[in-house]
Scaffold this active site. Structure first.
Site, mmCIF file in Angstrom:
data_model
loop_
_atom_site.group_PDB
_atom_site.id
_atom_site.type_symbol
_atom_site.label_atom_id
_atom_site.label_comp_id
_atom_site.label_asym_id
_atom_site.label_seq_id
_atom_site.Cartn_x
_atom_site.Cartn_y
_atom_site.Cartn_z
ATOM 1 N N PRO A 229 0.815 -1.160 0.159
ATOM 2 C CA PRO A 229 -0.078 -0.047 -0.033
ATOM 3 C C PRO A 229 1.014 1.352 -0.032
ATOM 4 C CG PRO A 229 0.244 -1.135 2.139
ATOM 5 C CD PRO A 229 0.926 -1.781 1.234
ATOM 6 N N ASP A 404 6.040 2.450 2.066
ATOM 7 C CA ASP A 404 5.272 1.569 2.347
ATOM 8 C C ASP A 404 4.196 1.956 3.371
ATOM 9 O OD1 ASP A 404 3.974 -0.814 3.305
ATOM 10 O OD2 ASP A 404 5.788 -2.056 2.892
ATOM 11 N N HIS A 405 3.036 2.169 3.366
ATOM 12 C CA HIS A 405 2.422 2.735 4.465
ATOM 13 C C HIS A 405 1.977 1.665 5.542
ATOM 14 C CE1 HIS A 405 -0.226 5.654 6.232
ATOM 15 N NE2 HIS A 405 -1.092 5.986 5.101
ATOM 16 N N ARG A 406 2.207 0.400 5.385
ATOM 17 C CA ARG A 406 2.331 -0.790 6.510
ATOM 18 C C ARG A 406 3.435 -0.120 7.699
ATOM 19 N NH1 ARG A 406 3.096 -6.121 3.179
ATOM 20 N NH2 ARG A 406 4.749 -4.708 2.413
ATOM 21 N N ILE A 408 5.503 3.126 7.350
ATOM 22 C CA ILE A 408 5.302 4.407 7.676
ATOM 23 C C ILE A 408 4.278 5.102 7.364
ATOM 24 C CG2 ILE A 408 6.567 6.715 6.594
ATOM 25 C CD1 ILE A 408 8.569 4.520 5.610
#
Length: 432
Positions: A229, A404-406, A408
Site C-alpha cells: 500500500p 510503504d504505508h504498512r 510508515i
C-alpha cells in the site's frame, strides 16, 4: 437397536485439544481403528481412532471445537454389522485385490455402493467399504499438518502416490505447484488478463522481444504494486546555496572529480534516515516485525540501453562527497555497459530515482522492495519565492517520496521529507 458411544480416550492429562478435522458423517460405516477425527495440540497432531464398528448415527464434534478426555465424539449403531458382515468381507476383498477382477474396471466397482448408500449430510461421499477405498483420504498426521501449514485442503488432492493411495508430502507439494502454475497462467493476480489484439489489422507493425532486464523489472514492479500500500508525498526544496557551492567547487582547477547534486542528496538522505530509523528498515516476510539496519547503502536508479538498473553505493555515511562522486561515476558507467555484477545491485537500504537530467515536475516512483521507501527527484528550476517582503528568484528542486504505508504513516513521511529538505537547504547541517 444397539448403540455405542465413542469418547476421547486418555491423552496424557492434556485438556482443551483443538479439533482440526472430522472425517466421518452420519450414515458412514466405521471400522475398528478407523480415524474419526484429527486433533492438534501445540506440539503435535494425532488421529482419534474408532474403538468399535458400526454406522454413524450422530457426530458430536466439529472443526474448531476443543475436546478433553471423555468428550463424546460419535454415536454408532452397531446392530447392522453382524447381518452385513459377509457382504462387507466380499466387498473388502474386491477393493483390496482389484487385480483379481480383470473383467471389471475399478471405477465401476466403486460406483455401485454409492447408489445404494444412505445419503450423508454433506457433499462428501459416504464412507461405505467401497467408497472408502475410492474416496477416503489416507495421510499421516504430519502430512495433514504440512498441508494445513500451506493452506491446502487435503481432500482436494485427487490421489496419493504412497501405498494404497496414501498421500505423501511430495503429493502436497505437487498439488501446490500445480495451483501456482495455474494461477501464473491467469497472470497470478486474480485479475483478468488484457485481451490480445492483432495490431497488424490497423497497419504495419514490428515486434521486438523485451530485454531480460525489462522483463525482470516489470515482474518486480508488478509484484510491489500489488502487494504494497504505497503513498507518494510531493514537495520541493530550495537548493540555491547548495548549487552555488557545487559550481564553485567544480570551478576549482585543483579538483579532478566533478560533483553532482546527487551526492548531496545521498548525504542528506542518510542523515534523515538516522533521524527516522523506520526508513532504514524492512518488513519481515510474515509481516509481524521490522528489521532495522545499522548500515547505510543507497541504491541509484540508472537508465541504460537495456533498461533500468539500480547499483548500490555502500556505506554512504562513511564516505566524503568526492569519494561518492567518483564511485557513482564508476558504477553508472559499468551499468550502461552492462558490466555490473549481481552483488553490485544488492543490499540497498533506500533508493534514489532521479529524472533531473531529463525533466518533469513530479512523478510516483515505485518502492524497490524489500526497501520501504524511495526518493524521486526531478529537474530543478528557478521560481519566484516570497521572502516576507518581496519575491526573489530561488532554485527549487521537486522531491517525491513514496513509502510503504504498512511501515510508515503520513505524519512520519512528512517529517522525514522536512528533514531531507533541511539538510539540502543548508548543507552545513550535514557536518553537525
Amino acid at each position: 437397536m444397539a448403540t455405542q458411544e465413542i469418547k476421547v480416550p486418555d491423552l496424557g492429562n492434556v485438556d482443551n485439544i483443538d479439533v482440526i478435522e472430522v472425517l466421518v458423517h452420519p450414515g458412514d460405516k466405521v471400522e475398528l481403528e478407523q480415524t474419526l477425527a484429527v486433533l492438534e495440540t501445540d506440539k503435535a497432531t494425532m488421529d482419534l481412532p474408532a474403538s468399535a464398528t458400526g454406522v454413524v448415527e450422530q457426530v458430536h464434534i466439529k472443526v474448531g471445537d476443543k475436546v478433553s478426555e471423555g468428550t463424546l465424539v460419535v454415536t454408532l449403531n452397531s446392530s447392522e454389522t453382524s447381518s452385513t458382515q459377509e457382504t462387507e468381507e466380499k466387498t473388502e476383498t474386491k477393493v483390496e485385490t482389484p487385480e483379481t477382477q480383470p473383467t471389471e474396471p475399478p471405477a465401476a466397482t466403486a460406483a455401485e455402493p454409492v447408489k445404494t448408500a444412505t445419503q450423508p449430510t454433506s457433499d462428501r461421499p459416504p464412507l461405505t467399504p467401497m467408497s472408502n477405498a475410492a474416496h477416503k483420504i489416507h495421510a499421516t498426521p504430519s502430512v495433514r499438518l504440512f498441508a494445513r501449514e500451506l493452506g491446502v485442503d487435503i481432500h482436494q488432492i485427487p490421489e496419493g502416490s504412497g501405498r494404497k493411495g496414501r498421500i505423501l508430502k511430495d503429493d502436497v507439494k505437487k498439488f501446490v505447484k500445480s495451483l501456482i502454475q495455474s494461477d501464473s497462467a491467469k497472470t497470478g493476480t486474480g485479475i483478468s488478463p488484457i485481451p490480445a489484439v492483432d495490431f497488424s489489422q490497423f497497419g504495419e507493425i514490428e515486434e521486438k522481444p523485451l530485454s531480460k532486464i525489462k522483463k525482470l523489472t516489470g515482474q518486480n514492479m508488478t509484484r510491489v504494486w500489488l502487494n504494497l500500500p504505497m503513498v507518494t508525498y510531493h514537495d520541493e526544496v530550495d537548493i540555491t546555496e547548495l548549487e552555488a557551492f557545487r559550481k564553485a567547487t567544480n570551478a576549482d582547477k585543483n579538483n579532478d572529480i566533478r560533483l553532482t547534486a546527487l551526492v548531496f542528496i545521498m548525504k542528506a538522505l542518510v542523515a534523515a534516515m538516522k533521524q527516522f530509523p523506520a526508513f532504514n528498515s524492512s518488513l519481515s516476510a510474515d509481516g509481524e516485525s521490522l528489521i532495522f539496519k545499522h548500515y547505510f547503502h543507497i541504491g541509484i536508479a540508472v537508465d541504460t540501453p537495456n533498461g533500468l538498473v539500480v547499483p548500490v553505493i555502500r556505506d554512504v555515511d562513511k564516505k566524503g562527497i568526492f569519494q561518492l562522486s567518483e564511485e557513482l561515476a564508476e558504477k553508472s558507467a559499468l551499468a550502461r555497459k552492462g558490466r555490473l555484477m549481481p552483488q553490485d545491485m544488492q543490499g540497498g537500504c533506500m533508493t534514489i530515482s532521479s529524472l533531473g537530467g531529463i525533466g518533469g515536475t513530479a512523478f510516483t516512483p515505485i518502492v524497490n522492495a524489500p526497501e520501504v521507501a524511495i526518493l524521486g527527484v526531478t529537474r530543478a528550476k528557478m521560481q519566484p519565492v516570497w521572502d516576507g517582503e518581496q519575491f526573489i528568484p530561488r532554485l527549487m528542486l521537486p522531491l517525491d517520496l513514496s513509502y510503504d504505508h504498512r511501515v510508515i504513516d503520513g505524519a512520519e513521511g512528512a517529517r522525514f521529507m522536512e528533514a531531507v529538505k533541511s539538510y539540502l537547504g543548508d548543507i552545513r547541517r550535514l557536518i553537525l
